[in-house]
Design an enzyme around this catalytic site. Structure first.
Site, PDB file in Angstrom:
ATOM      1  N   SER A  10     -18.137  73.989  -7.556  1.00 51.53           N
ATOM      2  CA  SER A  10     -18.603  72.643  -8.088  1.00 51.53           C
ATOM      3  C   SER A  10     -19.775  72.720  -8.426  1.00 51.53           C
ATOM      4  O   SER A  10     -21.056  73.146  -7.792  1.00 51.53           O
ATOM      5  CB  SER A  10     -18.612  71.493  -6.815  1.00 51.53           C
ATOM      6  OG  SER A  10     -19.511  70.340  -7.285  1.00 51.53           O
ATOM      7  N   HIS A  35     -15.730  72.999 -11.722  1.00 49.22           N
ATOM      8  CA  HIS A  35     -15.373  71.494 -11.205  1.00 49.22           C
ATOM      9  C   HIS A  35     -16.743  70.819 -11.503  1.00 49.22           C
ATOM     10  O   HIS A  35     -17.889  71.293 -10.982  1.00 49.22           O
ATOM     11  CB  HIS A  35     -15.307  71.580  -9.566  1.00 49.22           C
ATOM     12  CG  HIS A  35     -14.832  70.532  -9.148  1.00 49.22           C
ATOM     13  ND1 HIS A  35     -13.679  69.881  -9.208  1.00 49.22           N
ATOM     14  CD2 HIS A  35     -15.360  69.680  -8.235  1.00 49.22           C
ATOM     15  CE1 HIS A  35     -13.593  68.834  -8.336  1.00 49.22           C
ATOM     16  NE2 HIS A  35     -14.497  68.624  -7.968  1.00 49.22           N
ATOM     17  N   ASP A  37     -18.345  67.470 -10.764  1.00 46.81           N
ATOM     18  CA  ASP A  37     -18.462  66.236 -10.103  1.00 46.81           C
ATOM     19  C   ASP A  37     -19.222  65.204 -10.868  1.00 46.81           C
ATOM     20  O   ASP A  37     -20.285  65.208 -11.076  1.00 46.81           O
ATOM     21  CB  ASP A  37     -19.003  66.420  -8.893  1.00 46.81           C
ATOM     22  CG  ASP A  37     -17.841  66.965  -7.839  1.00 46.81           C
ATOM     23  OD1 ASP A  37     -16.892  66.496  -7.765  1.00 46.81           O
ATOM     24  OD2 ASP A  37     -18.260  67.996  -7.442  1.00 46.81           O
ATOM     25  N   MET A  39     -20.665  61.203 -10.510  1.00 50.22           N
ATOM     26  CA  MET A  39     -20.930  60.057  -9.520  1.00 50.22           C
ATOM     27  C   MET A  39     -21.659  59.005 -10.375  1.00 50.22           C
ATOM     28  O   MET A  39     -22.526  59.091 -10.886  1.00 50.22           O
ATOM     29  CB  MET A  39     -21.811  60.708  -8.303  1.00 50.22           C
ATOM     30  CG  MET A  39     -21.126  61.891  -7.740  1.00 50.22           C
ATOM     31  SD  MET A  39     -21.899  62.641  -6.249  1.00 50.22           S
ATOM     32  CE  MET A  39     -20.905  63.691  -5.713  1.00 50.22           C
ATOM     33  N   HIS A  68     -14.008  66.038 -12.098  1.00 49.33           N
ATOM     34  CA  HIS A  68     -13.498  64.902 -11.093  1.00 49.33           C
ATOM     35  C   HIS A  68     -14.603  63.566 -11.003  1.00 49.33           C
ATOM     36  O   HIS A  68     -15.615  63.481 -10.795  1.00 49.33           O
ATOM     37  CB  HIS A  68     -13.903  65.608  -9.622  1.00 49.33           C
ATOM     38  CG  HIS A  68     -13.769  64.859  -8.421  1.00 49.33           C
ATOM     39  ND1 HIS A  68     -14.166  65.182  -7.219  1.00 49.33           N
ATOM     40  CD2 HIS A  68     -12.955  63.725  -8.313  1.00 49.33           C
ATOM     41  CE1 HIS A  68     -13.879  64.479  -6.492  1.00 49.33           C
ATOM     42  NE2 HIS A  68     -13.208  63.613  -6.869  1.00 49.33           N
ATOM     43  N   MET A  70     -15.638  60.441  -9.890  1.00 51.54           N
ATOM     44  CA  MET A  70     -15.892  59.701  -8.421  1.00 51.54           C
ATOM     45  C   MET A  70     -16.767  58.363  -9.106  1.00 51.54           C
ATOM     46  O   MET A  70     -17.881  58.113  -8.929  1.00 51.54           O
ATOM     47  CB  MET A  70     -16.641  60.213  -7.593  1.00 51.54           C
ATOM     48  CG  MET A  70     -15.961  61.276  -7.164  1.00 51.54           C
ATOM     49  SD  MET A  70     -16.930  62.362  -6.015  1.00 51.54           S
ATOM     50  CE  MET A  70     -17.375  63.321  -7.189  1.00 51.54           C
ATOM     51  N   MET A 140      -9.353  64.833  -1.071  1.00 48.59           N
ATOM     52  CA  MET A 140     -10.807  64.954  -0.439  1.00 48.59           C
ATOM     53  C   MET A 140     -10.901  65.447   0.807  1.00 48.59           C
ATOM     54  O   MET A 140     -10.039  64.467   1.692  1.00 48.59           O
ATOM     55  CB  MET A 140     -11.562  63.777  -0.874  1.00 48.59           C
ATOM     56  CG  MET A 140     -11.770  63.254  -2.212  1.00 48.59           C
ATOM     57  SD  MET A 140     -12.733  64.356  -3.254  1.00 48.59           S
ATOM     58  CE  MET A 140     -14.260  64.648  -2.163  1.00 48.59           C
ATOM     59  N   ASP A 178     -11.145  69.440  -1.797  1.00 50.19           N
ATOM     60  CA  ASP A 178     -12.301  69.463  -2.257  1.00 50.19           C
ATOM     61  C   ASP A 178     -13.330  68.982  -1.086  1.00 50.19           C
ATOM     62  O   ASP A 178     -13.123  67.690  -0.813  1.00 50.19           O
ATOM     63  CB  ASP A 178     -12.694  68.374  -3.538  1.00 50.19           C
ATOM     64  CG  ASP A 178     -13.764  68.187  -3.972  1.00 50.19           C
ATOM     65  OD1 ASP A 178     -14.816  68.885  -3.637  1.00 50.19           O
ATOM     66  OD2 ASP A 178     -13.990  67.418  -5.115  1.00 50.19           O
ATOM     67  N   GLY A 180     -16.464  70.675   1.798  1.00 51.90           N
ATOM     68  CA  GLY A 180     -16.448  71.310   3.057  1.00 51.90           C
ATOM     69  C   GLY A 180     -15.716  72.751   3.358  1.00 51.90           C
ATOM     70  O   GLY A 180     -15.471  73.164   4.570  1.00 51.90           O
TER      71      GLY A 180
END
Ligand code: DX5
Ligand code: ZN
Length: 219
Positions: A10, A35, A37, A39, A68, A70, A140, A178, A180
């Site tokens: 990511s 990836h 992300d 937001m 992705h 969000m 997630m 996705d 941690g």
């Protein structure tokens, strides 16, 4: 049939001052997907980049762009993200009141692979009837919004349950996880059934990115 493991670093964790270099480094380190992300400060309590980032990346790399979203009301932006050059567009089940199947079909209508994601508190069973419209499911394993969070342990059962739905459906669907993911827990995540592994901090904070990607792939 067992699917190949794909590693999707990511770029949320990259230094944006050197984004071009980060993408080149990821490519030479063997990343399978990039990836991305996105937001909006509304669906998640954080803000970053949007459509222009995807179109600039598209001009600069042949890498597979795994976008992705969000963001709330993703239906407003699917066309723009598709035309910007996304290879995958993943939307959130929780982000819209529109018909999800219709939105996933809309993603596919641009020749883009369709992804559907759920947050940690959303029941996995909602995915079942939507599988025919998905090329990828994204589970997630943290509350979305930030890199560097701790993997939520019950995600393993959720992954296994979704893997079961996919196998029962007989459809060819990637299962992405996705949040941690570390060298320590990636083995369990794959054993639970994931075949696409997102990793932000584990890749970008590693002393050697290539070794980190190899470890995530093989462990
Ligand atoms: C979280 C993002 C993730 C995140 C992963 O909202 O969707 O992709 O960047 O970062 P790590 O691997 O550091 O948890
Ligand atoms: Zn993500």
């Amino acid at each position: 049939m067992a699917k190949n493991i794909k590693i999707a670093p990511s770029i949320l964790s990259a230094n944006y001052m050197y984004m071009g270099k980060a993408i080149e480094d990821l490519q030479s380190a063997g990343a399978d997907l990039v990836h991305v992300d996105v937001m909006d400060g509304s669906f998640v309590p954080n803000l970053n980049f949007g459509i222009k980032m995807v179109s600039d990346l598209r001009k600069g790399t042949t890498g597979v762009l795994d976008v992705h979203l969000m963001i709330v009301n993703p239906e407003k932006y699917i066309e723009q993200f598709a035309k910007a050059g996304s290879d995958y567009i993943t939307i959130h089940y929780e982000a819209t009141s529109e018909d999800i199947a219709t939105l996933l079909q809309k993603i596919r209508s641009f020749g883009v692979k369709s992804g559907l994601s759920i947050k940690p508190d959303t029941d996995v069973s909602v995915l079942k009837e939507l599988l025919p419209y998905c090329d990828m499911i994204l589970i997630m394993s943290v509350y979305p919004g930030f890199g560097g969070q701790k993997f939520i342990p019950n995600s393993l059962e959720r992954i296994a349950q979704v893997k079961k739905y996919i196998d029962e459906s007989g459809l060819d669907i990637d299962l992405e996880v996705d949040g941690g993911i570390t060298i320590e827990n990636v083995g369990e995540v794959k054993r639970a059934g994931a075949n696409v592994i997102v990793a932000g901090s584990t890749v970008f904070n590693a002393p050697d990115m290539k070794e980190a990607i190899e470890a995530l792939r093989t462990l």
